[in-house]
Design an enzyme around this catalytic site. Sequence first.
Site, short mmCIF file in Angstrom:
data_model
loop_
_atom_site.label_atom_id
_atom_site.label_comp_id
_atom_site.label_asym_id
_atom_site.label_seq_id
_atom_site.Cartn_x
_atom_site.Cartn_y
_atom_site.Cartn_z
N SER A 17 0.86 -1.19 0.00
CA SER A 17 0.00 0.00 0.00
C SER A 17 0.89 1.24 0.00
CB SER A 17 -0.89 0.01 1.24
OG SER A 17 -1.47 1.29 1.37
N HIS A 42 -1.09 -1.25 -4.31
CA HIS A 42 -2.40 -0.90 -3.76
C HIS A 42 -2.41 0.62 -3.53
CE1 HIS A 42 -6.10 -1.76 -1.45
NE2 HIS A 42 -5.68 -0.85 -0.60
N ASP A 44 -4.50 3.79 -2.16
CA ASP A 44 -5.59 4.16 -1.26
C ASP A 44 -6.06 5.58 -1.52
OD1 ASP A 44 -6.04 1.89 0.42
OD2 ASP A 44 -4.07 2.25 1.30
N MET A 46 -8.66 8.51 -0.44
CA MET A 46 -9.51 8.95 0.68
C MET A 46 -10.03 10.36 0.41
SD MET A 46 -7.08 7.75 3.81
CE MET A 46 -6.46 6.05 3.91
N HIS A 76 -8.16 1.53 -4.44
CA HIS A 76 -9.17 1.32 -3.38
C HIS A 76 -9.81 2.68 -3.08
CE1 HIS A 76 -9.67 0.27 1.21
NE2 HIS A 76 -10.82 0.48 0.61
N MET A 78 -11.89 4.83 -1.04
CA MET A 78 -12.55 5.07 0.25
C MET A 78 -13.22 6.43 0.16
SD MET A 78 -9.56 3.63 2.69
CE MET A 78 -8.35 3.74 1.40
N MET A 150 -11.81 -5.46 4.71
CA MET A 150 -10.98 -4.57 5.53
C MET A 150 -10.72 -5.21 6.89
SD MET A 150 -10.28 -2.06 3.62
CE MET A 150 -9.28 -1.23 4.87
N ASP A 185 -6.93 -6.15 3.81
CA ASP A 185 -6.25 -4.85 3.85
C ASP A 185 -6.30 -4.27 5.26
OD1 ASP A 185 -5.28 -2.29 3.36
OD2 ASP A 185 -6.98 -1.67 2.11
C1 DX5 Z 1 -6.45 1.77 5.36
C2 DX5 Z 1 -5.91 1.49 3.99
C3 DX5 Z 1 -4.85 0.48 3.94
C4 DX5 Z 1 -3.60 0.87 4.66
C5 DX5 Z 1 -2.89 -0.37 5.12
O1 DX5 Z 1 -7.34 2.83 5.30
O2 DX5 Z 1 -6.98 1.04 3.15
O3 DX5 Z 1 -4.55 0.07 2.63
O4 DX5 Z 1 -2.75 1.63 3.87
O5 DX5 Z 1 -1.83 0.01 5.89
P1 DX5 Z 1 -1.13 -0.97 6.93
O6 DX5 Z 1 -0.65 -2.18 6.15
O7 DX5 Z 1 -0.04 -0.14 7.48
O8 DX5 Z 1 -2.17 -1.36 7.94
ZN ZN Z 2 -6.58 0.04 1.08
#
Ligand code: DX5
Ligand code: ZN
Length: 227
Positions: A17, A42, A44, A46, A76, A78, A150, A185
Amino acid sequence: MNDLLTSKPDKPMIAPSILAADFAHLADDALASLDAGADLLHVDIMDGHFVPNLSMGPALCGSLHKALPKAYLDVHLMVSDPAAYFKPFADAGADLLSFHIEVCDSEQHARDLCGVVEDLGVKTGIVINPPTDVERVLPLVDAFDLVLVMSVNPGFGGQAFIPEVLEKGRRIKPMLKDHQRLEIDGGIGPATAPQAIDAGFDVLVAGSAIYGKPRDQWSEIVRILRG
Ligand code: DX5
Ligand code: ZN
C-alpha cells in the site's frame, strides 16, 4: 488490459500500500517494492468524508502510471461518491477499481456501479468494512473480480489487525470462482499474514510492514508475507 489478478496464484500475491511510502520518492519506493518481489501496487484514495483523512487523487495515480507503466494499480476508493471518480482513475491507469458496499443504497446500486467500472474496461472490486455484516456482500460476490475485506477501520495506515474479520474470508472464499480474488487490507505483517492465508485470502495488502522498514529488508519481508 493487465490480467494479473484473473488467474489463481499458487502463493498469495503481495500488494504494497503506497500510502505508507515516502510520497516525495513515490515512484522509487513503488519500483523498489516491486523489485523486492511484490506483485502489484495498492493505491488508497480517501476523500475526507467517507473516511476522516485525505490521501491522493487521479493526478498522482496518473504520474505513477506514467513512471511505472507495467505496474498493476489496484485502486481502493474510500470515498462517499465513487461514481464521480471511476473515469478519472480509469484514465489515470487504474487496472482495478474497488468501492465500498457501505456507500451503496441497495444490491442493485452496487451492481450498477460495478457495470459502470466494467464498461470502462477496468476490473472491479467490492470492499466491506469491519463493522459491516458479511451478509451484505454475499449476494454480490458473483458480480466482482475481487472482494476486499478490511481488517482495520479504513482511513489510516499502521493500525492493529482485527482478527474477527477472518471469518468473513472463510464465508466468502467458497463462493469464488478461480478468476476471482479475495483481498485483505489493514494490519497485515509477518505476524498476521499466516492467519489471513489460512482463512483463504490470496491478495495481501501491506503498507507499514513494507514501506515502514528499511529498503534492504523489503525482499525478505515480501518473502515472509507470502508464507
Ligand atoms: C487503510 C488502507 C490500507 C492501509 C494499510 O485505510 O486502506 O490500505 O494503507 O496500511 P497498513 O498495512 O499499514 O495497515
Ligand atoms: Zn486500502
